[in-house]
Scaffold this motif. Sequence first.
Motif, PDB file in Angstrom:
ATOM      1  N   UNK A  70       0.814  -1.220   0.000  1.00 27.66           N
ATOM      2  CA  UNK A  70       0.000   0.000   0.000  1.00 27.66           C
ATOM      3  C   UNK A  70       0.846   1.269   0.000  1.00 27.66           C
ATOM      4  N   UNK A  71       1.962   1.254   0.702  1.00 24.11           N
ATOM      5  CA  UNK A  71       2.835   2.426   0.749  1.00 24.11           C
ATOM      6  C   UNK A  71       3.389   2.736  -0.640  1.00 24.11           C
ATOM      7  N   UNK A  72       3.801   1.700  -1.352  1.00 20.38           N
ATOM      8  CA  UNK A  72       4.328   1.889  -2.712  1.00 20.38           C
ATOM      9  C   UNK A  72       3.250   2.408  -3.649  1.00 20.38           C
ATOM     10  N   UNK A  73       2.048   1.880  -3.520  1.00 20.73           N
ATOM     11  CA  UNK A  73       0.941   2.314  -4.374  1.00 20.73           C
ATOM     12  C   UNK A  73       0.600   3.771  -4.075  1.00 20.73           C
ATOM     13  N   UNK A  74       0.573   4.144  -2.798  1.00 21.13           N
ATOM     14  CA  UNK A  74       0.307   5.536  -2.419  1.00 21.13           C
ATOM     15  C   UNK A  74       1.362   6.461  -3.018  1.00 21.13           C
ATOM     16  N   UNK A  75       2.618   6.055  -2.921  1.00 23.26           N
ATOM     17  CA  UNK A  75       3.710   6.852  -3.469  1.00 23.26           C
ATOM     18  C   UNK A  75       3.579   6.992  -4.981  1.00 23.26           C
ATOM     19  N   UNK A  76       3.278   5.902  -5.648  1.00 17.18           N
ATOM     20  CA  UNK A  76       3.130   5.922  -7.103  1.00 17.18           C
ATOM     21  C   UNK A  76       2.015   6.880  -7.525  1.00 17.18           C
ATOM     22  N   UNK A  77       0.904   6.875  -6.786  1.00 11.93           N
ATOM     23  CA  UNK A  77      -0.231   7.730  -7.119  1.00 11.93           C
ATOM     24  C   UNK A  77      -0.072   9.165  -6.602  1.00 11.93           C
ATOM     25  N   UNK A  78       0.934   9.387  -5.770  1.00 12.98           N
ATOM     26  CA  UNK A  78       1.166  10.726  -5.241  1.00 12.98           C
ATOM     27  C   UNK A  78       0.172  11.140  -4.176  1.00 12.98           C
ATOM     28  N   UNK A  79      -0.290  10.157  -3.392  1.00 11.86           N
ATOM     29  CA  UNK A  79      -1.242  10.439  -2.314  1.00 11.86           C
ATOM     30  C   UNK A  79      -0.675   9.912  -0.996  1.00 11.86           C
ATOM     31  N   UNK A  80      -1.294  10.306   0.098  1.00  6.43           N
ATOM     32  CA  UNK A  80      -0.838   9.851   1.411  1.00  6.43           C
ATOM     33  C   UNK A  80      -1.301   8.415   1.668  1.00  6.43           C
ATOM     34  N   UNK A  81      -0.693   7.795   2.673  1.00  5.96           N
ATOM     35  CA  UNK A  81      -1.120   6.444   3.063  1.00  5.96           C
ATOM     36  C   UNK A  81      -2.558   6.454   3.570  1.00  5.96           C
ATOM     37  N   UNK A  82      -2.944   7.532   4.250  1.00  8.24           N
ATOM     38  CA  UNK A  82      -4.325   7.657   4.728  1.00  8.24           C
ATOM     39  C   UNK A  82      -5.310   7.729   3.567  1.00  8.24           C
ATOM     40  N   UNK A  83      -4.946   8.496   2.542  1.00 10.06           N
ATOM     41  CA  UNK A  83      -5.822   8.626   1.370  1.00 10.06           C
ATOM     42  C   UNK A  83      -5.943   7.295   0.635  1.00 10.06           C
ATOM     43  N   UNK A  84      -4.840   6.565   0.524  1.00 14.17           N
ATOM     44  CA  UNK A  84      -4.897   5.284  -0.195  1.00 14.17           C
ATOM     45  C   UNK A  84      -5.731   4.284   0.609  1.00 14.17           C
ATOM     46  N   UNK A  85      -5.634   4.331   1.917  1.00 13.82           N
ATOM     47  CA  UNK A  85      -6.435   3.428   2.747  1.00 13.82           C
ATOM     48  C   UNK A  85      -7.923   3.676   2.559  1.00 13.82           C
ATOM     49  N   UNK A  86      -8.317   4.948   2.513  1.00 13.92           N
ATOM     50  CA  UNK A  86      -9.727   5.285   2.290  1.00 13.92           C
ATOM     51  C   UNK A  86     -10.187   4.828   0.910  1.00 13.92           C
ATOM     52  N   UNK A  87      -9.342   5.070  -0.095  1.00 13.48           N
ATOM     53  CA  UNK A  87      -9.693   4.687  -1.451  1.00 13.48           C
ATOM     54  C   UNK A  87      -9.816   3.167  -1.574  1.00 13.48           C
ATOM     55  N   UNK A  88      -8.903   2.449  -0.935  1.00 16.56           N
ATOM     56  CA  UNK A  88      -8.935   0.985  -0.974  1.00 16.56           C
ATOM     57  C   UNK A  88     -10.242   0.478  -0.368  1.00 16.56           C
TER      58      UNK A  88
END
Length: 169
Positions: A70-88
């Motif tokens: 998830x951290x790598x995906x967040x970095x790739x998309x240019x969003x925070x880990x919190x934002x990626x968690x919500x999106x997931x």
Amino acid sequence: MQTKTLLRTQKVDKLSLDEKVDSLIGSGIRILNKAYALEKKPVDIGHGVLLYPSEFHLIETVGKNPAENLTSIASYLGVTKGAISQMVKKVEKKGLIKKVRVPGNKKDIVLELTDFGKEAFEWHKSLHESMETGIRKELERMNDTEIEVFLRVYGHLEGMLDRCMERYR
């Protein structure tokens, strides 16, 4: 709108450096505004489930990088880990992805596309292919040095936006 008209009516080599910078930044702002407006518009790919562009981008990233955490995906998309968690959570609830623990690692989680997620991935991929035709044609006309310059300018634009984001935190 003056910079937009300026580029359409004059050749770039006739512009001053300031006019070129203004045109480039003005074009970038218009692109960002249009992208921002599109991010708010959901699409139904035929199942009655509305998907936002940010969700498609998550699906695309997972489809292209299945072993990333998830951290790598967040970095790739240019969003925070919190934002990626919500999106997931949202995309998982819609049945497009599932979380999978990495064997032998209790901490890391990777994402997998479900069958519906794979269908959405392919739909999005074909949409991009049809939309990117003009860009591909232009890139085919450019040599590697010209493409490198283009990518460097994009890198500077991204850096400018990063600095703006830092300033407003």
